[in-house]
Motif scaffolding. Structure first.
Motif, short mmCIF file in Angstrom:
data_model
loop_
_atom_site.label_atom_id
_atom_site.label_comp_id
_atom_site.label_asym_id
_atom_site.label_seq_id
_atom_site.Cartn_x
_atom_site.Cartn_y
_atom_site.Cartn_z
N THR A 50 0.84 -1.19 0.00
CA THR A 50 0.00 0.00 0.00
C THR A 50 0.87 1.25 0.00
O THR A 50 2.06 1.20 0.33
N TYR A 113 -5.76 7.62 -3.06
CA TYR A 113 -4.71 6.61 -3.04
C TYR A 113 -4.78 5.60 -4.19
O TYR A 113 -3.84 4.85 -4.40
N TYR A 114 -5.87 5.59 -4.92
CA TYR A 114 -5.90 4.74 -6.12
C TYR A 114 -6.85 5.35 -7.14
O TYR A 114 -7.70 6.19 -6.81
N ALA A 120 -3.55 1.52 -14.70
CA ALA A 120 -4.22 1.06 -13.47
C ALA A 120 -5.72 1.12 -13.68
O ALA A 120 -6.29 2.21 -13.77
N GLY A 199 -5.03 -4.35 -11.35
CA GLY A 199 -3.63 -4.29 -10.95
C GLY A 199 -2.84 -5.54 -11.30
O GLY A 199 -2.97 -6.13 -12.37
N SER A 225 -9.28 9.67 -10.12
CA SER A 225 -8.96 9.11 -8.81
C SER A 225 -10.25 8.53 -8.24
O SER A 225 -11.29 9.18 -8.23
N PHE A 291 -0.22 3.63 -9.70
CA PHE A 291 -1.28 3.72 -8.70
C PHE A 291 -2.55 4.35 -9.27
O PHE A 291 -3.60 4.30 -8.66
N SER A 349 0.75 0.45 -12.34
CA SER A 349 -0.66 0.36 -12.02
C SER A 349 -0.71 -0.34 -10.75
O SER A 349 -0.10 -1.30 -10.54
N SER A 350 -1.42 0.21 -10.02
CA SER A 350 -1.45 -0.28 -8.70
C SER A 350 -2.43 -1.36 -8.49
O SER A 350 -3.38 -1.50 -9.19
N THR A 352 -5.48 -2.00 -7.37
CA THR A 352 -6.53 -1.06 -7.04
C THR A 352 -7.32 -1.59 -5.89
O THR A 352 -8.48 -1.90 -5.97
#
Length: 355
Positions: A50, A113-114, A120, A199, A225, A291, A349-350, A352
Motif C-alpha cells: 500500500t 490513493y488509487y 491502473a 492491478g 482518482s 497507482f 498500475s497499482s 486497485t
C-alpha cells in the motif's frame, strides 16, 4: 416515506455499520489531553504494497510508525474500522466514503490513493469462449468482485444502465464476493461468469491467457482518482501533526512511484513484502505499473466526490443535497508538492485495492 432515523440505519447496514458504532466512532482513538500519537494502526492487502507502507519504507513518515493489524479485501470494511476507531486510517472507493459520511460517520477524506488510468484499472473479464458480449448478456450471470457496495458494483451498475437495462433487469444480475487472490481461478473453473480483476492480479491473469475484457472502468469513465484514505474528525483534531506527516508522506510516495523507473519500484515493493514476513508470494509484483492517482500528490477535487454523490442520489441511496463535496474531504494536511503529476509514465498500475 421512511423516517430519517430508519433511513440512516438502512444505509449504515449497507456499509456493515451500526448506528451505535458510528456514534461511538473513535472512542478507542486518541484521548483528549494526550500527546499526539506517533503510531498509526492500519489494515493491509495480501501480496500488495500500500502507499502508506511504501511511504514508510521510503522514509517519508519520519518518526510516525505504522502498526499492521491484519489484512482486508474490502474498502467499506476498512473505512468502517477507521470510523469506529479500530484503525487510524482506512481507504475505500469514494462512493462508499460518501455513503458513510451521509449517514453521520465523523470521517474526512484526506488523500486519494488509487484510481484509473491506462495502466491502473479494473476490468470485467470473461473466458475467451464465453457467450457474454454485452450488458444484456449479464442478466442471471454471476459476477465475482472483492466486495459489494463499492467500486466494482458501481462500475457494473453504470455499465448495465448504459447498456439499456432496467432496474428490474439489473436486479437479476448476481454480484458475488470473491477474494481477489481467488478470482481468476474461480472464473477459470466456471464457478462465476465474470471476474473483476485489477492491478497485478489482472495482468498476471492476462499473461496466462484464455480471458478477454467485457469492459473496464477506464473505458467507462476515463482517468480519475477513485478512492481516498479517511481519518476521523477526532483524530485530525487531536493529532493534526501526525495526520500531516502521514498525508504528506503518502503524497510523496505517489510522486516517487510516478517518477521512478518501473523496475526500481517493483524491486522496492518486493523488498518490502519480503521484509514484513507474512508468507506472501512476491512474483505477481512484477506486473505492477501505476497507482492511477489523477492529481498531484493525491490531492482531492470536488469532482471526484460529486460524481458519486449524484449517482447515489439518482439511485435513491442518499437524498439529493444530503451532502456536498466540500464536506467530505480536506487537502489541508497535504504538503506534498511537485509538478507534472497528472500523467503516469509509460514505465510506471497499482493494485486497485479498496474498492
Amino acid at each position: 416515506m421512511a423516517t430519517t432515523a430508519s433511513t440512516r440505519r438502512q444505509f449504515l447496514t449497507l456499509l456493515g455499520l451500526s448506528t451505535v458504532a458510528v456514534s461511538c466512532g473513535t472512542a478507542t482513538g486518541a484521548t483528549s489531553g494526550r500527546s499526539q500519537t506517533k503510531t498509526l494502526r492500519y489494515q493491509g492487502w495480501a501480496g500488495q504494497v500500500t502507499l502508506p507502507e511504501l511511504a514508510e519504507d521510503l522514509g517519508h513518515l519520519g518518526d510516525v510508525k505504522l502498526e499492521w493489524v491484519g489484512n482486508t479485501i474490502s474498502g467499506p470494511q476498512d473505512i468502517q474500522s477507521a470510523a469506529t476507531g479500530q484503525v487510524d486510517f482506512g481507504g475505500a472507493f469514494n462512493g462508499a466514503v460518501v455513503k458513510l459520511a451521509a449517514n453521520g460517520a465523523p470521517v474526512k477524506a484526506v488523500i486519494s490513493y488509487y484510481g484509473s488510468d491506462k495502466y491502473a484499472y479494473n476490468g470485467f473479464y470473461v473466458l475467451q469462449d464465453s457467450p457474454i458480449r454485452s450488458a444484456g448478456d449479464l442478466i442471471g450471470k454471476k459476477i465475482g468482485m472483492n466486495t459489494l457496495g463499492a467500486h466494482s458494483e458501481a462500475m457494473l451498475d453504470i455499465y448495465l444502465r448504459r447498456g439499456g437495462l432496467s432496474r428490474a433487469e439489473i436486479g437479476k444480475t448476481e454480484p458475488l464476493v470473491v477474494p481477489p487472490v481467488n478470482t481468476e481461478q474461480t472464473l477459470r473453473k466456471k464457478q462465476i461468469d465474470v471476474a473483476v480483476l485489477g492491478g497485478i492480479l489482472r495482468d498476471k491473469a492476462l499473461a496466462a491467457g484464455g480471458i478477454r475484457p467485457l469492459f473496464t472502468d477506464h473505458q467507462l469513465l476515463g482517468a480519475f482518482s477513485a478512492g481516498t484514505y479517511v481519518m476521523t474528525d477526532r483524530f485530525l483534531k487531536q493529532s493534526p501533526d501526525t495526520a500531516r506527516v502521514f498525508v504528506t508522506g503518502v503524497g510523496k510516495a505517489i510522486e516517487w512511484a510516478r517518477s521512478t523507473p518501473h523496475d526500481e519500484v517493483v524491486a522496492r515493493m518486493t523488498d518490502i513484502v519480503g521484509k514484513r514476513g507474512r508468507n506472501e508470494d512476491t512474483a505477481p509484483l512484477k506486473y505492477w505499473r501505476s497507482f492511477g492517482v489523477a492529481e498531484t500528490a493525491g490531492r482531492i477535487t470536488d469532482e471526484e466526490f460529486q460524481l458519486w454523490i449524484d449517482w447515489l442520489a439518482e439511485r435513491g441511496d442518499i437524498k439529493k443535497g444530503q451532502v456536498t463535496s466540500a464536506d467530505l474531504y480536506t487537502n489541508r494536511f497535504n504538503d506534498a508538492g511537485g509538478a507534472g503529476a497528472a500523467a503516469s509514465p509509460a514505465a510506471s498500475s497499482s493494485p486497485t485495492s479498496g474498492s
